[in-house]
Design a protein around this motif. Structure first.
Motif, PDB file in Angstrom:
ATOM      1  N   TRP A  41       0.834  -1.208   0.000  1.00  0.00           N
ATOM      2  CA  TRP A  41       0.000   0.000   0.000  1.00  0.00           C
ATOM      3  C   TRP A  41       0.869   1.258   0.000  1.00  0.00           C
ATOM      4  CZ3 TRP A  41      -0.876   3.628   4.110  1.00  0.00           C
ATOM      5  CH2 TRP A  41      -1.907   4.552   3.837  1.00  0.00           C
ATOM      6  N   LEU A  42       2.025   1.197   0.666  1.00  0.00           N
ATOM      7  CA  LEU A  42       2.937   2.337   0.712  1.00  0.00           C
ATOM      8  C   LEU A  42       3.773   2.475  -0.558  1.00  0.00           C
ATOM      9  CD1 LEU A  42       4.269   2.051   4.388  1.00  0.00           C
ATOM     10  CD2 LEU A  42       2.755   3.827   3.479  1.00  0.00           C
ATOM     11  N   GLY A  43       3.726   1.466  -1.423  1.00  0.00           N
ATOM     12  CA  GLY A  43       4.490   1.527  -2.661  1.00  0.00           C
ATOM     13  C   GLY A  43       5.947   1.138  -2.514  1.00  0.00           C
ATOM     14  N   ILE A  44       6.257   0.322  -1.518  1.00  0.00           N
ATOM     15  CA  ILE A  44       7.631  -0.132  -1.281  1.00  0.00           C
ATOM     16  C   ILE A  44       7.881  -1.397  -2.097  1.00  0.00           C
ATOM     17  CG2 ILE A  44       9.209  -1.001   0.488  1.00  0.00           C
ATOM     18  CD1 ILE A  44       7.741   0.759   2.497  1.00  0.00           C
ATOM     19  N   SER A  45       9.101  -1.565  -2.602  1.00  0.00           N
ATOM     20  CA  SER A  45       9.422  -2.713  -3.445  1.00  0.00           C
ATOM     21  C   SER A  45       9.179  -4.034  -2.714  1.00  0.00           C
ATOM     22  CB  SER A  45      10.890  -2.639  -3.896  1.00  0.00           C
ATOM     23  OG  SER A  45      11.757  -2.882  -2.803  1.00  0.00           O
ATOM     24  N   ALA A  46       8.916  -5.076  -3.493  1.00  0.00           N
ATOM     25  CA  ALA A  46       8.597  -6.383  -2.908  1.00  0.00           C
ATOM     26  C   ALA A  46       9.750  -6.933  -2.081  1.00  0.00           C
ATOM     27  CB  ALA A  46       8.221  -7.366  -4.013  1.00  0.00           C
ATOM     28  N   THR A  47      10.982  -6.765  -2.568  1.00  0.00           N
ATOM     29  CA  THR A  47      12.128  -7.293  -1.821  1.00  0.00           C
ATOM     30  C   THR A  47      12.333  -6.534  -0.511  1.00  0.00           C
ATOM     31  OG1 THR A  47      13.583  -5.899  -3.173  1.00  0.00           O
ATOM     32  CG2 THR A  47      13.349  -8.199  -3.820  1.00  0.00           C
ATOM     33  N   GLN A  48      12.189  -5.205  -0.548  1.00  0.00           N
ATOM     34  CA  GLN A  48      12.341  -4.419   0.684  1.00  0.00           C
ATOM     35  C   GLN A  48      11.269  -4.789   1.694  1.00  0.00           C
ATOM     36  OE1 GLN A  48      14.642  -1.079   1.634  1.00  0.00           O
ATOM     37  NE2 GLN A  48      14.267  -2.857   2.922  1.00  0.00           N
ATOM     38  N   ARG A  49      10.035  -4.975   1.235  1.00  0.00           N
ATOM     39  CA  ARG A  49       8.941  -5.388   2.123  1.00  0.00           C
ATOM     40  C   ARG A  49       9.243  -6.731   2.770  1.00  0.00           C
ATOM     41  NH1 ARG A  49       5.356  -4.547  -2.459  1.00  0.00           N
ATOM     42  NH2 ARG A  49       4.604  -6.663  -2.206  1.00  0.00           N
ATOM     43  N   LEU A  50       9.721  -7.661   1.972  1.00  0.00           N
ATOM     44  CA  LEU A  50       9.980  -9.009   2.487  1.00  0.00           C
ATOM     45  C   LEU A  50      11.112  -9.008   3.506  1.00  0.00           C
ATOM     46  CD1 LEU A  50       9.182 -11.972   2.272  1.00  0.00           C
ATOM     47  CD2 LEU A  50      10.863 -12.223   0.434  1.00  0.00           C
ATOM     48  N   LEU A  51      12.168  -8.245   3.233  1.00  0.00           N
ATOM     49  CA  LEU A  51      13.284  -8.156   4.175  1.00  0.00           C
ATOM     50  C   LEU A  51      12.835  -7.577   5.510  1.00  0.00           C
ATOM     51  CD1 LEU A  51      15.961  -6.799   1.673  1.00  0.00           C
ATOM     52  CD2 LEU A  51      16.043  -9.040   2.791  1.00  0.00           C
ATOM     53  N   ILE A  52      12.050  -6.501   5.462  1.00  0.00           N
ATOM     54  CA  ILE A  52      11.547  -5.885   6.696  1.00  0.00           C
ATOM     55  C   ILE A  52      10.579  -6.818   7.401  1.00  0.00           C
ATOM     56  CG2 ILE A  52      10.153  -3.985   7.619  1.00  0.00           C
ATOM     57  CD1 ILE A  52      11.349  -2.203   5.421  1.00  0.00           C
ATOM     58  N   ALA A  53       9.687  -7.442   6.648  1.00  0.00           N
ATOM     59  CA  ALA A  53       8.672  -8.320   7.235  1.00  0.00           C
ATOM     60  C   ALA A  53       9.311  -9.463   8.016  1.00  0.00           C
ATOM     61  CB  ALA A  53       7.761  -8.865   6.134  1.00  0.00           C
TER      62      ALA A  53
ATOM     63  N   ASP B 206      19.958  -5.301  -4.631  1.00  0.00           N
ATOM     64  CA  ASP B 206      20.302  -4.018  -4.017  1.00  0.00           C
ATOM     65  C   ASP B 206      20.692  -4.230  -2.558  1.00  0.00           C
ATOM     66  OD1 ASP B 206      20.554  -1.436  -3.190  1.00  0.00           O
ATOM     67  OD2 ASP B 206      18.584  -0.760  -3.857  1.00  0.00           O
ATOM     68  N   ASP B 207      22.002  -4.189  -2.256  1.00  0.00           N
ATOM     69  CA  ASP B 207      22.464  -4.386  -0.888  1.00  0.00           C
ATOM     70  C   ASP B 207      21.954  -3.288   0.047  1.00  0.00           C
ATOM     71  OD1 ASP B 207      23.771  -6.711  -1.444  1.00  0.00           O
ATOM     72  OD2 ASP B 207      25.759  -5.817  -1.635  1.00  0.00           O
ATOM     73  N   GLU B 208      21.625  -2.126  -0.505  1.00  0.00           N
ATOM     74  CA  GLU B 208      21.136  -1.040   0.344  1.00  0.00           C
ATOM     75  C   GLU B 208      19.772  -1.385   0.955  1.00  0.00           C
ATOM     76  OE1 GLU B 208      21.319   2.368  -2.137  1.00  0.00           O
ATOM     77  OE2 GLU B 208      23.508   2.482  -2.074  1.00  0.00           O
ATOM     78  N   GLU B 209      18.987  -2.191   0.257  1.00  0.00           N
ATOM     79  CA  GLU B 209      17.722  -2.638   0.828  1.00  0.00           C
ATOM     80  C   GLU B 209      17.973  -3.529   2.038  1.00  0.00           C
ATOM     81  OE1 GLU B 209      14.525  -2.549  -2.848  1.00  0.00           O
ATOM     82  OE2 GLU B 209      15.390  -4.464  -2.250  1.00  0.00           O
ATOM     83  N   VAL B 210      18.992  -4.377   1.961  1.00  0.00           N
ATOM     84  CA  VAL B 210      19.340  -5.252   3.079  1.00  0.00           C
ATOM     85  C   VAL B 210      19.791  -4.422   4.278  1.00  0.00           C
ATOM     86  CG1 VAL B 210      20.827  -7.141   3.838  1.00  0.00           C
ATOM     87  CG2 VAL B 210      20.002  -7.087   1.482  1.00  0.00           C
ATOM     88  N   VAL B 211      20.678  -3.471   4.022  1.00  0.00           N
ATOM     89  CA  VAL B 211      21.198  -2.649   5.109  1.00  0.00           C
ATOM     90  C   VAL B 211      20.094  -1.786   5.713  1.00  0.00           C
ATOM     91  CG1 VAL B 211      22.832  -0.826   5.700  1.00  0.00           C
ATOM     92  CG2 VAL B 211      23.517  -2.648   4.158  1.00  0.00           C
ATOM     93  N   THR B 212      19.199  -1.280   4.878  1.00  0.00           N
ATOM     94  CA  THR B 212      18.065  -0.488   5.389  1.00  0.00           C
ATOM     95  C   THR B 212      17.216  -1.323   6.344  1.00  0.00           C
ATOM     96  OG1 THR B 212      17.967   0.888   3.392  1.00  0.00           O
ATOM     97  CG2 THR B 212      15.991   0.801   4.750  1.00  0.00           C
TER      98      THR B 212
ATOM     99  N   ALA C 201      17.429 -12.923  10.258  1.00  0.00           N
ATOM    100  CA  ALA C 201      16.342 -13.230   9.325  1.00  0.00           C
ATOM    101  C   ALA C 201      16.489 -12.429   8.043  1.00  0.00           C
ATOM    102  CB  ALA C 201      14.992 -12.953   9.979  1.00  0.00           C
ATOM    103  N   VAL C 202      16.850 -11.161   8.176  1.00  0.00           N
ATOM    104  CA  VAL C 202      17.096 -10.338   6.984  1.00  0.00           C
ATOM    105  C   VAL C 202      18.189 -10.982   6.133  1.00  0.00           C
ATOM    106  CG1 VAL C 202      17.889  -8.105   6.140  1.00  0.00           C
ATOM    107  CG2 VAL C 202      16.365  -8.202   8.113  1.00  0.00           C
TER     108      VAL C 202
ATOM    109  N   ILE D 289      10.530 -12.388  12.670  1.00  0.00           N
ATOM    110  CA  ILE D 289      11.229 -13.615  13.062  1.00  0.00           C
ATOM    111  C   ILE D 289      12.376 -13.324  14.030  1.00  0.00           C
ATOM    112  CG2 ILE D 289      12.372 -15.703  12.238  1.00  0.00           C
ATOM    113  CD1 ILE D 289      11.022 -15.298   9.548  1.00  0.00           C
ATOM    114  N   CYS D 290      13.510 -12.900  13.511  1.00  0.00           N
ATOM    115  CA  CYS D 290      14.671 -12.774  14.417  1.00  0.00           C
ATOM    116  C   CYS D 290      15.662 -11.709  13.977  1.00  0.00           C
ATOM    117  CB  CYS D 290      15.376 -14.116  14.572  1.00  0.00           C
ATOM    118  SG  CYS D 290      15.942 -14.855  13.021  1.00  0.00           S
ATOM    119  N   GLY D 291      15.166 -10.576  13.526  1.00  0.00           N
ATOM    120  CA  GLY D 291      16.026  -9.432  13.286  1.00  0.00           C
ATOM    121  C   GLY D 291      17.005  -9.591  12.145  1.00  0.00           C
TER     122      GLY D 291
END
Length: 344
Positions: A127-139, A161-167, A149-150, A144-146
């Motif tokens: 709904w916020l328009g965030i990329s699928a990979t960024q959503r999944l990493l945050i979710a 995009d490694d920046e999505e992981v670090v974010t 899990a990411v 699960i375990c911080g």
């Protein structure tokens, strides 16, 4: 074919392996220095995760000084290979008997926390328009375990995009740290017993180290149960990664390239380590050493990921990931508290 022909064939292969080893050694040496510094800081500041220190060091190094190209191969190796080895060893922290001792009700609550947290975070992020990979990493990080899990999600989907992981990791650290004083304060205001407050802390806070800190604030009656509930959430890493891998496998079914495995090898290794630990045959000394190695491996991976981030690019992510992280924290905490109150 002559007798000497297999030997001549093996020489180029051996040479290639030696060349690959030489290429990664400088970067791995740099990671080792960062890990040593991270563990030292963590020793004096136990509430500050070594993984957090490592990723901050990586970001600082990348943005304060140019990193010579000779280090890049080793950093890339650490960000992928060492990360997966660290996740495998994470399984040695889990004992199935302790988790089963929580009872069927609390185990169901843990499953709902993870499933509900991931689902809600994915929907809100869309709904916020965030990329699928960024959503999944945050979710997965929040449910699960911080950071582990990411990292595990990144190991399955191989994020471009490694920046999505670090974010995602930075958000886990920020909001999980805020939860350390918040959970004890809210639990006290609600009049929750120490045991129930511990269940809530383990079910809602992101990192194991953060759960330990919050449980210590609540009291000794909360600390043990908080850690066990948190480890039950860690155990959910295996089925969630298997589901993600299965979805990715179906999505790539029509492609010409190699399809990903049904269960990634490092996830199978994680499960194997859980089973080995649960037998009780692993000596305490080995478990202690494995814990240090696991922390070192994940810290090396976090440093390498941090070294791949440029702050200017990170700033450009905007407020949306922060809003998603806030919503995910609230959802996970609400599900966990509802479950604890219903069981109570």
């Amino acid at each position: 074919m002559t007798v000497d022909e297999p030997l001549t064939r093996s020489r180029p292969r051996t040479g290639a392996l030696l060349a690959s080893a030489r290429a990664v050694l400088p970067g791995l040496g740099l990671c080792a220095l960062a890990v040593a510094a991270s563990l030292m800081i963590n020793r004096f500041l136990p509430t500050v995760s070594a993984l957090l220190v490592a990723i901050v060091l990586g970001v600082l190094l990348r943005n304060l000084a140019p990193i010579p190209g000779v280090f890049e191969a080793g950093l890339a190796y650490a960000a992928k290979k060492l990360l997966r080895l660290g996740v495998v060893l994470l399984g040695l922290q889990l004992v199935l008997g302790d988790i089963l001792g929580l009872g069927v009700g609390m185990i169901i609550v843990v499953i709902l926390i993870v499933a509900g947290g991931i689902t809600a975070t994915m929907l809100i992020g869309k709904w916020l328009g965030i990329s699928a990979t960024q959503r999944l990493l945050i979710a997965c990080g929040f449910s699960i375990c911080g950071a582990a899990a990411v990292a595990a999600v990144d190991g399955v989907i191989e994020t471009d995009d490694d920046e999505e992981v670090v974010t995602a990791i930075a958000l886990v650290v920020l909001f999980g740290t805020l939860m350390i004083p918040a959970v004890p304060l809210v639990a006290g205001a609600m009049g929750l017993a120490a045991h129930d407050a511990g269940l809530w802390a383990g079910g809602s806070i992101h990192e194991v180290a953060q759960v330990v800190a919050a449980g210590g604030i609540i009291g000794s009656g909360a600390l043990g149960v908080a850690v066990i509930v948190k480890l039950a959430r860690v155990l959910m890493l295996a089925p969630v990664m298997a589901v993600i891998s299965g979805i990715r496998r179906r999505q790539s079914a029509a492609s010409v390239g190699k399809r990903p495995p049904i269960i990634p090898l490092f996830v199978a290794g994680f499960i194997a380590m859980v089973l080995v630990r649960s037998t009780g045959i692993v000596p305490a000394g080995v478990l202690g050493a494995a814990s240090v190695v696991q922390t070192a491996l994940l810290s090396a991976a976090m440093f390498a990921l941090g070294a791949g981030v440029r702050i200017r690019s990170l700033i450009r992510v905007g407020p949306k990931p922060f809003l998603l992280a806030l919503c995910s924290t609230i959802v996970v905490a609400a599900i966990a508290l509802s479950g604890v109150l219903l069981l109570g």
